[in-house]
Design a protein around this motif. Sequence first.
Motif, PDB file in Angstrom:
ATOM      1  N   LYS A  45      32.820   6.184 -61.614  1.00  0.00           N
ATOM      2  CA  LYS A  45      33.078   7.618 -61.541  1.00  0.00           C
ATOM      3  C   LYS A  45      34.282   7.956 -62.405  1.00  0.00           C
ATOM      4  N   ALA A  46      34.157   9.040 -63.107  1.00  0.00           N
ATOM      5  CA  ALA A  46      35.273   9.604 -63.863  1.00  0.00           C
ATOM      6  C   ALA A  46      35.035  11.100 -63.889  1.00  0.00           C
ATOM      7  N   SER A  47      36.105  11.844 -63.896  1.00  0.00           N
ATOM      8  CA  SER A  47      35.944  13.296 -63.897  1.00  0.00           C
ATOM      9  C   SER A  47      35.353  13.746 -65.227  1.00  0.00           C
ATOM     10  N   ALA A  48      34.659  14.870 -65.186  1.00  0.00           N
ATOM     11  CA  ALA A  48      34.073  15.429 -66.403  1.00  0.00           C
ATOM     12  C   ALA A  48      35.168  15.692 -67.424  1.00  0.00           C
ATOM     13  N   ASN A  49      36.315  16.158 -66.962  1.00  0.00           N
ATOM     14  CA  ASN A  49      37.443  16.409 -67.846  1.00  0.00           C
ATOM     15  C   ASN A  49      37.862  15.133 -68.564  1.00  0.00           C
ATOM     16  N   LYS A  50      37.954  14.037 -67.831  1.00  0.00           N
ATOM     17  CA  LYS A  50      38.353  12.747 -68.410  1.00  0.00           C
ATOM     18  C   LYS A  50      37.308  12.276 -69.416  1.00  0.00           C
ATOM     19  N   VAL A  51      36.037  12.411 -69.070  1.00  0.00           N
ATOM     20  CA  VAL A  51      34.968  11.980 -69.968  1.00  0.00           C
ATOM     21  C   VAL A  51      35.013  12.789 -71.265  1.00  0.00           C
ATOM     22  N   LEU A  52      35.162  14.093 -71.168  1.00  0.00           N
ATOM     23  CA  LEU A  52      35.195  14.933 -72.358  1.00  0.00           C
ATOM     24  C   LEU A  52      36.450  14.662 -73.193  1.00  0.00           C
ATOM     25  N   GLU A  53      37.562  14.450 -72.530  1.00  0.00           N
ATOM     26  CA  GLU A  53      38.807  14.137 -73.239  1.00  0.00           C
ATOM     27  C   GLU A  53      38.675  12.816 -73.989  1.00  0.00           C
ATOM     28  N   GLU A  54      38.148  11.813 -73.333  1.00  0.00           N
ATOM     29  CA  GLU A  54      37.960  10.509 -73.967  1.00  0.00           C
ATOM     30  C   GLU A  54      36.922  10.576 -75.084  1.00  0.00           C
ATOM     31  N   THR A  55      35.908  11.406 -74.916  1.00  0.00           N
ATOM     32  CA  THR A  55      34.915  11.589 -75.978  1.00  0.00           C
ATOM     33  C   THR A  55      35.578  12.142 -77.226  1.00  0.00           C
ATOM     34  N   CYS A  56      36.423  13.142 -77.060  1.00  0.00           N
ATOM     35  CA  CYS A  56      37.145  13.728 -78.196  1.00  0.00           C
ATOM     36  C   CYS A  56      38.037  12.681 -78.860  1.00  0.00           C
TER      37      CYS A  56
END
Length: 94
Positions: A45-56
Amino acid sequence: MSGRRSSRQPSNSNTRITDEQIIELVSKLHQLLPEIRNSTRRSNKASANKVLEETCNYIRNLNKEVDDLSQRLSQLLSTIEVNSPEAAIIRSLI
């Protein structure tokens, strides 16, 4: 996700994205990113915010790597003769 988004009626189902689709896409990104995949292996599990930040961050790093490799290739090409066997090998790889 906000209740406001899901309560609106889409004018065209092809142009609107649902909360479920967003969740599914974030989940797919989560699985693709090595940094998050390794850090959340146990909980998955990871927050959507964390996933999007890491994607960027990951995309920025990939772009930087491409730029660095392009620069190195340009430097290499500038040091060899145009008709040399080395140049032919490099051209075949590109």
